[in-house]
Structures are given as C-alpha cells and as structure tokens.
Scaffold this motif. Structure first.
Motif, PDB file in Angstrom:
ATOM      1  N   THR A  89      43.005  50.589  38.927  1.00 10.09           N
ATOM      2  CA  THR A  89      42.024  51.511  39.510  1.00 10.09           C
ATOM      3  C   THR A  89      42.115  51.951  40.964  1.00 10.09           C
ATOM      4  O   THR A  89      42.269  50.934  41.521  1.00 10.09           O
ATOM      5  N   SER A 123      40.488  53.131  43.606  1.00  9.02           N
ATOM      6  CA  SER A 123      39.306  53.391  44.471  1.00  9.02           C
ATOM      7  C   SER A 123      39.828  52.891  45.746  1.00  9.02           C
ATOM      8  O   SER A 123      39.121  53.582  46.764  1.00  9.02           O
ATOM      9  N   GLN A 124      40.707  52.161  46.016  1.00  9.74           N
ATOM     10  CA  GLN A 124      41.408  51.992  47.610  1.00  9.74           C
ATOM     11  C   GLN A 124      42.826  52.169  47.417  1.00  9.74           C
ATOM     12  O   GLN A 124      43.705  51.464  47.430  1.00  9.74           O
ATOM     13  N   TYR A 157      40.080  55.079  37.692  1.00 13.14           N
ATOM     14  CA  TYR A 157      39.564  56.057  38.571  1.00 13.14           C
ATOM     15  C   TYR A 157      40.916  56.549  39.453  1.00 13.14           C
ATOM     16  O   TYR A 157      41.824  55.669  39.950  1.00 13.14           O
ATOM     17  N   ALA A 199      42.460  58.553  42.640  1.00 14.08           N
ATOM     18  CA  ALA A 199      42.315  59.005  43.716  1.00 14.08           C
ATOM     19  C   ALA A 199      43.021  60.350  44.086  1.00 14.08           C
ATOM     20  O   ALA A 199      43.643  60.864  43.275  1.00 14.08           O
ATOM     21  N   ILE A 225      30.717  60.668  40.601  1.00 10.54           N
ATOM     22  CA  ILE A 225      31.169  59.496  41.662  1.00 10.54           C
ATOM     23  C   ILE A 225      30.330  59.350  42.707  1.00 10.54           C
ATOM     24  O   ILE A 225      29.305  60.412  43.112  1.00 10.54           O
ATOM     25  N   SER A 279      29.870  58.114  46.207  1.00  6.77           N
ATOM     26  CA  SER A 279      30.875  57.666  47.509  1.00  6.77           C
ATOM     27  C   SER A 279      30.042  57.330  48.443  1.00  6.77           C
ATOM     28  O   SER A 279      29.523  56.037  48.655  1.00  6.77           O
ATOM     29  N   HIS A 289      31.970  56.555  38.503  1.00  2.99           N
ATOM     30  CA  HIS A 289      32.839  55.902  39.479  1.00  2.99           C
ATOM     31  C   HIS A 289      32.126  55.027  40.425  1.00  2.99           C
ATOM     32  O   HIS A 289      31.474  56.050  41.534  1.00  2.99           O
ATOM     33  N   LEU A 328      31.963  53.880  43.677  1.00  3.22           N
ATOM     34  CA  LEU A 328      32.857  53.791  45.131  1.00  3.22           C
ATOM     35  C   LEU A 328      31.991  53.288  46.134  1.00  3.22           C
ATOM     36  O   LEU A 328      32.457  52.302  46.815  1.00  3.22           O
ATOM     37  N   SER A 364      26.476  51.816  36.696  1.00  2.11           N
ATOM     38  CA  SER A 364      27.767  52.411  36.517  1.00  2.11           C
ATOM     39  C   SER A 364      28.705  51.878  35.418  1.00  2.11           C
ATOM     40  O   SER A 364      28.423  50.809  34.566  1.00  2.11           O
ATOM     41  N   VAL A 397      35.299  51.368  38.250  1.00  6.44           N
ATOM     42  CA  VAL A 397      35.656  50.745  39.501  1.00  6.44           C
ATOM     43  C   VAL A 397      34.763  49.619  39.567  1.00  6.44           C
ATOM     44  O   VAL A 397      33.556  49.288  39.321  1.00  6.44           O
ATOM     45  N   HIS A 445      32.382  46.717  40.068  1.00  9.85           N
ATOM     46  CA  HIS A 445      31.306  46.682  40.832  1.00  9.85           C
ATOM     47  C   HIS A 445      29.995  45.864  40.248  1.00  9.85           C
ATOM     48  O   HIS A 445      29.996  45.781  39.215  1.00  9.85           O
TER      49      HIS A 445
END
Length: 295
Positions: free
Chosen positions: A57, A59-60, A89, A91, A220, A222, A248, A250, A268, A272, A274
């Motif tokens: 994923t 996300s980073q 996810y 990017a 999302i 964010s 997502h 984030l 969620s 991602v 979490h």
C-alpha cells in the motif's frame, strides 16, 4: 503453478489474508538500509516460473518506492512468469495536470515508472480526477476495485438509522450509492477549499433527520480538515455526534488526534494499516486476482 505473494514490510497482515484466500504461497521481502542510506532487498520465496504478487500500500510512497522496484526486478531476474503490484492505496493521483508553469505532472510520471516494471496492478478506489479510468495513465492492465458496497454493508450492520452524508460534491456518487444500497437517506455538503489545510463547509437544514445518526463517508481521510469542519457543523445543528467511515485512512500529521473527539467512531478499510481498520478488503482483491484483471 501456485502464486507467490510477497509483502513489502508493513503489509504482512493484508498479504497473509490475501495469500490464504487465493490459495497462494506467502513469502517475505527483507528490506533494510545500509549506513549510507542505500537500500538492501532480499526475497524469501522462490519466484521461478510462477506469478508473483507484490503487496504494497503506497500511503508513504517515497520511502517505499525503491525497495518496491528492487523487489519487482529481483522477482523477474529470478524467473517469475509475471510480476504484479497489489496496491490497496495508490499514491500520486493528485497532480494530474500542470497547474503552473514548470510543474511535474506526477501522476503521469509515477504511472510510467510503475508501468515499466510491473505486468499488472490491482488497487481500490484511486482518487481519479481528470482521468475516468487508470488506463488513461497506466499502460499495463489494471483492476480498479470499489469499496462502496462494503462500506454500505458495514454501516447497515453496525449503525442504527443512519443518515449518509458526503462531505463535498465529489462524494455525491459515493454517498448516493451507499445510501441506495441500504435504503437510507443521504445528503451532500458543499465545500469551499482555500488551501491544502483550509476549507469551509455549507450544511443544508437537516432538522428533519434529528432522529438519525449522521455518517460521514469519504474515500480518503488525509489532513482531516474537511471531516473536522463537517462534524462540527453537524453537531452545531443539533444532530447526534456523527460516525465516520472512510476507505483510505491516511490521517496525515495530527489529523487522527484532531478527529477522534469529533466522532463517536471512525472506521476505515484495511487499505492503509491503521488502528481504525474495521472493514476487510482482501476477499475483493482475491476475487480480482483469481478472475484476472480488467479496468
């Protein structure tokens, strides 16, 4: 030939479920950095003669990207029959045009890099703007999955008398589809954006829904600013403290700590990793992988 699923570090839980549901072998990607900052990558699992699914994923994306590319190239060097990217996810979907002279259109550049290394890609609810499909950016086969039915089913099972609310006009299709699936009313708010971290929200008169639980739904979360402003304005109208359901998670910077007091619960999907994850996606991804890809 049995598929080989290889998770990049941080994606092990998702990959373990996916491998089990696809009847695939689960391997491992060892990734670390040398003292000078260069990446070391080693695959644990034999790719020779078999499809390899790399799970990452994004996300980073920047810290992960070289390790991901090195892992894909290594799988191919070791004889993989195909190398696919499983990116819950995706990017670099934001900058899809040149707004100011000299800007990089990063969505196109990133798509070229991914398309040059992988044979196919599976993702869910990418944040598409000016390109209605990923095929407008990516030259490899892609499968674009959709989480709205899963969000709807979760809401129906866990929230009594929901009022589905989209935080801005972009979420109209989302909110409408979720509401229709579970037979709930829905409303869409109007957002005015003043910058990356500054927004205002206009909320219509919702007095007829005082007996319902507002549920903000979005693809999302964010910066969290849109959700935060919307939550405060809903409560200011006298509605119950809202729930929040997103795809997502984030939660950039301090967004999570800001949002938690404003909602009765934040849930969620597992796109991602979490602590808010509560909606499983791996059955959807497994079905796409087994059936083959189609954008």
């Amino acid at each position: 030939m049995q598929r080989l699923v290889l998770p990049l570090p941080g994606n092990e839980i998702f990959a373990t479920r996916l491998a089990s549901q696809c009847d695939s072998e689960l391997g491992r990607v060892e990734a670390r950095r040398f003292p000078d900052g260069e990446s070391y990558v080693r695959l644990h699992g034999n790719p020779s003669g078999r499809p390899v699914d790399l799970v990452c994923t994004l996300s980073q994306p920047d810290p992960q990207f070289l390790s991901l590319i090195f892992a894909a190239e290594t799988a191919r060097d070791l004889g993989a029959s195909e190398v696919n990217l499983i990116a819950p996810y995706l990017a670099y979907m934001r900058q899809d045009k040149r707004f100011h002279e000299g800007e990089c259109v990063t969505s196109l550049s990133f798509a070229k890099l991914i398309s040059g290394v992988f044979d196919s890609m599976v993702t869910i609810d990418p944040h598409l703007h000016r390109h209605p499909q990923l095929s407008g950016l990516y030259t490899i086969p892609t499968a674009t999955l959709h989480a709205a039915p899963l969000l709807a089913d979760w809401i129906a099972q866990n929230i009594k008398d929901p009022l589905i609310i989209g935080p801005d006009e972009e979420s109209e299709q989302w909110a409408g589809a979720i509401a229709k699936r579970i037979g709930a009313p829905h409303k869409v708010l109007h957002k005015t954006r003043f910058g990356d971290r500054s927004v205002d929200i206009e909320v219509p008169d919702l007095s007829e829904f005082m007996d319902r639980t507002p549920v903000l739904v979005d693809d999302i979360a964010s910066s969290g600013k849109t959700l935060a402003v919307a939550a405060r304005k809903l409560v200011a109208q006298g509605l119950r403290k809202p729930e929040c359901v997103v795809v997502h998670a984030l939660f950039a910077d301090d967004a999570w700590n800001e949002l938690v007091p404003l909602f009765s619960r934040i849930t969620s999907t597992e796109a991602v990793p979490h602590l808010s994850n509560g909606i499983k996606l791996t059955p959807l991804f497994a079905e796409a992988i087994v059936k083959g890809l189609k954008d």
